[in-house]
Design an enzyme around this catalytic site. Structure first.
Site, short mmCIF file in Angstrom:
data_model
loop_
_atom_site.label_atom_id
_atom_site.label_comp_id
_atom_site.label_asym_id
_atom_site.label_seq_id
_atom_site.Cartn_x
_atom_site.Cartn_y
_atom_site.Cartn_z
N ASP A 12 41.15 33.43 38.91
CA ASP A 12 40.40 34.17 37.91
C ASP A 12 39.92 35.48 38.57
O ASP A 12 40.00 35.64 39.78
CB ASP A 12 39.23 33.32 37.43
CG ASP A 12 38.30 34.06 36.51
OD1 ASP A 12 38.79 34.71 35.57
OD2 ASP A 12 37.07 34.02 36.74
N ASP A 14 36.86 37.96 37.22
CA ASP A 14 35.42 38.18 37.21
C ASP A 14 34.66 37.00 37.81
O ASP A 14 34.91 35.84 37.46
CB ASP A 14 34.94 38.42 35.77
CG ASP A 14 35.47 39.72 35.21
OD1 ASP A 14 35.49 40.72 35.94
OD2 ASP A 14 35.87 39.73 34.02
#
Length: 251
Positions: A12, A14
């Site tokens: 991922d 953020d």
């Protein structure tokens, strides 16, 4: 140097690769870092992607330029140990993909600034571009109606499984998959992993809390029946070095 064991890191963006939320960080470009109430009100009524589109339109209208956004993104720090993790895996010829509900412009800007771009095999995220007037535009990655765990614009589990299927057709199968994330939208891909794979939730973030509840269900039988099955091994982390240590042990 080729490795005898094939590994895939699906990461991922953020609060995982970077130590902030790039979508929230860009708000700093608004006067005093605050958006007008009518834009903030859009989030609950239209969803995140439309909300970000409205923010980009507003920033454009107040005179924000592409270079301003670039400088803003370049201020975001990487999460501790992540640069070391990616460099090590790149040196070992492991595949690294990013699956994110951010957007391609933000991710490209940050990867270029941190010199991680060449280490990443593929980025899956919402397409974005600056139009002819210089306004940043964002689109859905796809429009999905099959996964209740995911947002309408991006199902990470579908993206991960489609990538694995494509690589399998190309003759590449992975001994281990590490899925590294922090948020609730990382739960869907976690459920697709096998017993030999690792789901890596960032400690004290939403994915970690969700998995903690899954490991310690309430006593109600009906609750237990409704709980999804997580087959992968769980590797909690606070630094990318925690994940790197586990990877080294598997080699």
């Amino acid at each position: 140097m080729e490795s005898s064991r094939k590994m895939l890191l699906a990461i991922d963006f953020d609060h995982t690769l970077i130590d902030e939320n790039s979508d929230l960080w860009v708000k700093r470009l608004a006067p005093d870092g605050k958006l007008p109430d009518h834009i903030e009100a859009l989030y609950s009524s239209t969803g995140w992607t439309e909300y970000m589109g409205s923010i980009f339109q507003y920033l454009y209208e107040i005179g924000t330029k592409e270079e301003d956004i670039r400088k803003c993104m370049e201020e975001i720090p990487l999460t501790e140990g992540m640069a070391d993790l990616l460099k090590y895996c790149n040196d070992k010829s492991y595949e690294i993909i990013i699956i994110s509900d951010s957007n391609s412009v933000f991710i490209d800007m940050i990867l270029e600034h941190t010199q991680l771009q060449k280490m990443v095999t593929k980025v899956f995220t919402n397409p974005a571009h600056f139009d002819d007037t210089g306004c940043l535009k964002i689109e859905y990655y796809h429009h999905q109606d099959w996964c209740d765990l995911s947002t309408i614009n991006l199902c990470k589990g579908n993206i991960l499984q489609s990538y694995l299927e494509k690589r399998g057709e190309e003759g590449i199968n992975f001994d281990y998959i590490f899925y590294i994330g922090d948020g609730t939208n990382d739960f869907c891909p976690a459920l697709t992993l096998k017993e030999t794979d690792y789901v890596c939730p960032r400690i004290n973030f939403r994915l970690w809390k969700k998995i903690q509840k899954l490991k310690n269900p309430e006593s109600s039988e009906s609750t237990k029946e409704e709980l999804p099955q997580l087959h992968a091994q769980i590797l909690n982390w606070s630094s990318g070095l925690d994940i790197l240590e586990q990877i080294k042990q598997l080699e």
